[in-house]
Design an enzyme around this catalytic site. Sequence first.
Site, short mmCIF file in Angstrom:
data_model
loop_
_atom_site.label_atom_id
_atom_site.label_comp_id
_atom_site.label_asym_id
_atom_site.label_seq_id
_atom_site.Cartn_x
_atom_site.Cartn_y
_atom_site.Cartn_z
N CYS A 46 -22.94 -18.98 -8.57
CA CYS A 46 -22.56 -18.12 -7.44
C CYS A 46 -23.65 -17.10 -7.14
CB CYS A 46 -21.23 -17.42 -7.72
SG CYS A 46 -19.86 -18.56 -8.02
N CYS A 100 14.27 26.20 10.52
CA CYS A 100 13.20 25.20 10.45
C CYS A 100 13.61 23.98 11.28
CB CYS A 100 12.92 24.78 9.01
SG CYS A 100 11.54 23.61 8.86
N CYS A 117 -15.57 -8.50 -0.53
CA CYS A 117 -16.51 -9.36 -1.25
C CYS A 117 -15.75 -10.29 -2.19
CB CYS A 117 -17.52 -8.51 -2.01
SG CYS A 117 -16.78 -7.54 -3.34
N CYS A 168 -4.86 -15.67 -11.10
CA CYS A 168 -5.82 -14.96 -11.95
C CYS A 168 -6.16 -15.82 -13.16
CB CYS A 168 -5.22 -13.62 -12.39
SG CYS A 168 -6.17 -12.77 -13.68
N HIS A 206 8.35 21.53 3.42
CA HIS A 206 9.31 22.15 2.51
C HIS A 206 9.84 21.10 1.53
CE1 HIS A 206 10.11 25.41 5.75
NE2 HIS A 206 9.22 25.83 4.87
N HIS A 229 -22.92 -11.73 -12.25
CA HIS A 229 -22.55 -13.11 -11.89
C HIS A 229 -23.16 -13.50 -10.54
CE1 HIS A 229 -20.04 -16.70 -11.78
NE2 HIS A 229 -19.60 -16.36 -10.58
N CYS A 281 8.10 -13.43 21.82
CA CYS A 281 8.11 -12.59 20.63
C CYS A 281 7.88 -13.45 19.39
CB CYS A 281 9.44 -11.86 20.50
SG CYS A 281 9.76 -10.66 21.81
N CYS A 295 14.81 18.88 -4.10
CA CYS A 295 15.06 17.78 -5.03
C CYS A 295 15.87 16.70 -4.31
CB CYS A 295 15.76 18.26 -6.28
SG CYS A 295 17.50 18.70 -6.09
#
Length: 485
Positions: free
Chosen positions: A454, A271, A418, A405, A241, A446, A351, A244
Site C-alpha cells: 500500500c 427567563c 484517508c 476490524c 441555566h 505502512h 419524498c 438536575c
Amino acid sequence: MSAEDLEAQEDELLALASIYDADEFRKAESVQGGETRIYLDLPQNFKIFVSGNSNESLQNSGFEYTICFLPPLVLNFELPPDYPSSSPPSFTLSGKWLSPTQLSALCKHLDNLWEEHRGRVVLFAWMQFLKEETLTYLNIVSPFELKMGSQKKVQRRATAQASSSTELGVGGAAAADVDQEETVDERAVQDVESLSSLIQEILDFNQARQTKCFNSKLFLCSICFCEKLGSDCMYFLECKHVYCKACLKDYFEIQIKDGQVKCLNCPEPQCPSVATPGQVKELVEADLFARYDRLLLQSTLDLMADVVYCPRPCCQLPVMQEPGGTMAICSSCNFAFCTLCRLTYHGLSPCKVTAEKLIDLRNEYLQADEATKRFLEQRYGKRVIQKALEEMESKDWLEKNSKSCPCCGTPIQKLDGCNKMTCTGCMQYFCWICMGSLSRANPYRHFTDSESPCFNRLFHAVDINGDMWEDEIEEDDDDEDDDDD
C-alpha cells in the site's frame, strides 16, 4: 542496545504512563514506542474561519465558529536501540487543523529540541512544547484561518525522496538535495480529506469535549439546592441555566399532564428560554412524550397552520412555510427541508423514504384505502412504494457496506478521509485497502514504506479537489516547472 539506553527508555515510558492518562498516552505493545495525543488549551472565544477562491472554500467562507476545543495533535514515535545516547526517536506528527507546512515547522523544532537534549530523554520536552507553545510558536491567534495542504504534492515528494534514497542510499547527496528543496516534512501528516469535512470534525469534536467537561463538573440545582454532576443535569440552550434531571423531569411531567405543553420554560423567574423537544424526550417516558408531541402540534396548528419545526435535532425551532408549497427554510440554521418528509428539500422529486420507515410505510400502504394509497404513491412515488412492499428487511447491509476490524471484528464503515482507519471498538489502527493491522508507534509507515503493498496509497480512491490546496503549494509547482525549463 546498551543496558543504559534500555533502562532510560523503560523509565521514560513508565514516567509518561504515570503522568498522562490513557487518552493522552499509549505505549506500543510490540516495539519501544507509542502514541501521544496533545490537547491544546485555547484562549477564550477562540474563532476559526475559512477563506479562499475554491468552490469548497466559498461554500464555507463568511462563517466564523467559536470553539473551546480543537482535535489533538498526534505524535507517534519509536525509540531506536541507541536512544537516548546517540539517536533521536523516529516519529510522525499528524493533525487535522494545521497545514503540512505548519506541522513541518513543528517537526523541525522537535529536531532542535533533541539537539538541545542530546544524550538525554526528550519525549516529555516534546509533549510540553506541543501542548504549551504550539500556538505561540506558529503565531496562531483568533480568528484562525483553516487551511489544507496538497496531499498529492506530499506524496510526490515522498516518492521522490524514496527513489533518491534507493539510488544513493539514505542520507546520500540526492536525498539531501531533495530535502533542501522541500518545505513539507515527510513526517508531517494532515490526516483530513477536505475543508468541509475538517470543519465538521472540529465542530463535532468541540461539542463532544464540551459535553464531557459539562458531565464531569458539579452544579448546584436551583430547584432542590443539591450539588450534582453534570451527567445528572441538563441546561437550557439559550440561557445556559442548569438544573438536575430529576427536578426537570418532575417539572416537565406535571406541565405535560396538565396540558401546558407551551409552558416548559426555564424555571428561573422571568427567563424566556424554552426546553427543546429533544430535551423533553430525553427526560420523560415515551407515552408522556407522545402526549406532549401531540398536544404541541395540535396547539400550534390551531394557532398557525403554516408553522413546522426544523427537523435538525440541534435546532428544532419553528419555521414558516410558504403558502401552497412544500419547502421551508429554518431562519436559525438555514436548513431547507421538505415539510412532508422532513428531509432536505428535493423539489418536484418524490419524498425519499429512510430504511427505518420502509416497514412502516409498507404496513401503512397495505392497510390503507384506495384514496390513501393514491396519496402515498403521489408523496413517495410508486416505485418507492413497490420497493417497500418487496423488501421485508434490510439484510446483508453490513456485508455490502462495511468491513470487519482485523483485531476485534467490529463492523466499520468508511465515509471519507484517508485509508488509515481506527476501529471504534478496540481503537486498533488498520489499513482500509489490505485490512492489515498498523503499528501504533508509526501507523503511516505502512503507506510510506516502498516495500509495502500500500505504498503511497494513503489517499488512494479518495476524491480530492485540487482547487482547495494552498497558494504556497501552487507556487512550489510553478517553481518546479521553472526549474524544469
